[in-house]
Write a protein that holds these residues in place. Structure first.
Motif, short mmCIF file in Angstrom:
data_model
loop_
_atom_site.label_atom_id
_atom_site.label_comp_id
_atom_site.label_asym_id
_atom_site.label_seq_id
_atom_site.Cartn_x
_atom_site.Cartn_y
_atom_site.Cartn_z
N UNK A 172 20.81 59.32 27.26
CA UNK A 172 19.98 58.63 26.27
C UNK A 172 20.79 57.66 25.43
N UNK A 173 21.98 58.07 25.03
CA UNK A 173 22.87 57.22 24.24
C UNK A 173 23.29 55.99 25.04
N UNK A 174 23.66 56.21 26.31
CA UNK A 174 24.09 55.11 27.16
C UNK A 174 22.98 54.09 27.35
N UNK A 175 21.76 54.58 27.63
CA UNK A 175 20.63 53.67 27.85
C UNK A 175 20.35 52.84 26.60
N UNK A 176 20.30 53.50 25.44
CA UNK A 176 20.00 52.79 24.19
C UNK A 176 21.09 51.77 23.86
N UNK A 177 22.34 52.18 23.98
CA UNK A 177 23.45 51.28 23.66
C UNK A 177 23.48 50.09 24.60
N UNK A 178 23.13 50.31 25.87
CA UNK A 178 23.13 49.22 26.84
C UNK A 178 22.03 48.21 26.53
N UNK A 179 20.87 48.71 26.21
CA UNK A 179 19.74 47.82 25.87
C UNK A 179 20.09 46.97 24.65
N UNK A 180 20.78 47.59 23.69
CA UNK A 180 21.08 46.89 22.44
C UNK A 180 22.12 45.78 22.60
N UNK A 181 22.92 45.82 23.66
CA UNK A 181 23.93 44.76 23.81
C UNK A 181 23.46 43.64 24.74
N UNK A 182 22.20 43.71 25.23
CA UNK A 182 21.69 42.64 26.09
C UNK A 182 21.64 41.34 25.29
N UNK A 183 22.30 40.28 25.77
CA UNK A 183 22.28 38.99 25.06
C UNK A 183 20.96 38.25 25.33
N UNK A 184 19.93 38.55 24.57
CA UNK A 184 18.59 38.01 24.81
C UNK A 184 18.60 36.49 24.84
N UNK A 185 19.36 35.88 23.92
CA UNK A 185 19.40 34.41 23.85
C UNK A 185 19.98 33.79 25.11
N UNK A 186 20.77 34.56 25.86
CA UNK A 186 21.38 34.05 27.07
C UNK A 186 20.41 33.88 28.23
N UNK A 187 19.16 34.32 28.03
CA UNK A 187 18.16 34.18 29.09
C UNK A 187 17.09 33.16 28.71
N UNK A 188 17.34 32.40 27.65
CA UNK A 188 16.35 31.42 27.17
C UNK A 188 16.28 30.20 28.08
N UNK A 189 17.39 29.83 28.70
CA UNK A 189 17.42 28.68 29.58
C UNK A 189 17.67 29.12 31.02
N UNK A 190 17.07 28.37 31.96
CA UNK A 190 17.13 28.76 33.37
C UNK A 190 18.57 28.86 33.89
N UNK A 191 19.40 27.87 33.55
CA UNK A 191 20.78 27.86 34.06
C UNK A 191 21.59 29.05 33.61
N UNK A 192 21.59 29.31 32.30
CA UNK A 192 22.36 30.44 31.77
C UNK A 192 21.75 31.77 32.22
N UNK A 193 20.43 31.81 32.36
CA UNK A 193 19.77 33.04 32.81
C UNK A 193 20.21 33.41 34.22
N UNK A 194 20.31 32.41 35.10
CA UNK A 194 20.74 32.66 36.48
C UNK A 194 22.17 33.21 36.51
N UNK A 195 23.05 32.58 35.73
CA UNK A 195 24.45 33.04 35.67
C UNK A 195 24.52 34.48 35.17
N UNK A 196 23.78 34.78 34.12
CA UNK A 196 23.81 36.13 33.55
C UNK A 196 23.23 37.17 34.51
#
Length: 281
Positions: free
Chosen positions: A233-257
């Motif tokens: 549970x700790x691992x799942x929560x901590x992993x979700x919290x470090x997702x760089x949401x802004x890094x998926x705003x543009x198609x190019x950066x989203x593909x790389x990520x």
């Protein structure tokens, strides 16, 4: 065949244990990854905890097998710090996404390990409670924008978090240090062998091991399933919290990520497959 011959470490086992130790040391320093989780997946968490909780009684039986692990741990921990600082500064989102992929790829192994002694309703409750608790803590830190000025006492705290990430599988020290603004100066100090960082960090880690190793070892001995599912549970929560949401705003950066996440998953699955084929006992 004598007992000494049975327990003799082959060159392949020695090299593999060094590799395991290097990955554990790497995991101890990488954001979102726990060195303790890696030691669990590699099957060496229990002997490490037995040695830490009772070093005098277990010295002769455990140290020979764990020496290559410790060597690899130092290499992985110290050798990666400067490189990690560089990539986190230059390519923050792809780096974090690679780490996320590694964690996701390790979850199946962690889940199998958690169920080795069975699962109960309490196991699932433990998972959910721990996951919700971490969400609340990290959301609270984000909302309050807590940030501190690094000093001797805060680096003691960093050492505490670092040791906890090894003796408590699933606890990544970056989970607490990143929201406080302590992760980058701590890792940078390690990479540059800054004694003003290494000394208090080392003291904090040593005190934590001395005080908590026995308690955590006992927790896993008596409440294995509850403790392990809580860690998931700790691992799942901590992993979700470090997702760089802004890094998926543009198609190019989203593909790389997305590619970085996929690469991390593949690497983790390959490591798990390799680990299952190599005997290290």
């Amino acid at each position: 065949m004598s007992q000494n011959q049975k327990s003799k470490t082959t060159p392949l086992q020695f090299v593999y244990r060094i590799l395991q130790g290097a990955l554990i040391g790497l995991g101890a320093v990488l954001p979102g990854i726990s060195g303790g989780v890696l030691s669990v997946i590699f099957g060496i968490y229990k002997p490490i905890m037995e040695l830490l909780s009772n070093p005098f009684a277990n010295f002769k039986t455990h140290v020979p097998k764990l020496i290559p692990v410790f060597i690899g741990g130092v290499i992985g921990f110290l050798g990666v710090a400067n490189l990690l600082s560089f990539f986190l500064e230059k390519y923050p989102d792809p780096s974090v996404c690679l780490f996320i992929g590694l964690i996701v790829g390790m979850l199946p192994s962690l889940f199998r390990e958690a169920g080795e002694q069975g699962r109960s309703t309490g196991s699932w409750i433990s998972l959910l409670v721990c996951m919700c608790a971490i969400f609340l803590i990290l959301f609270g830190l984000k909302l309050t924008s807590v940030e501190v000025t690094p000093n001797f006492f805060w680096y003691l705290f960093c050492g505490f978090c670092l040791a906890l990430s090894v003796i408590a599988p699933g606890m990544s020290f970056s989970t607490l240090l990143m929201p406080l603004g302590l992760y980058t100066p701590f890792v940078d100090g390690i990479g540059h062998f800054d004694l003003s960082v290494l000394i208090p960090g080392g003291i904090g880690a040593l005190v934590t091991v001395i005080c908590l190793a026995k308690a955590i070892n006992a927790l896993f001995d008596h409440f294995y399933s509850f403790a392990f599912h809580g860690i998931i549970g700790i691992v799942v929560a901590a992993t979700i919290m470090i997702i760089p949401v802004s890094g998926f705003a543009e198609a190019g950066t989203a593909v790389v990520n997305i590619i970085c996440i996929a690469v991390g998953i593949v690497i983790a699955l390959l490591l798990d497959k390799f680990n299952s084929r190599v005997t290290v006992e």
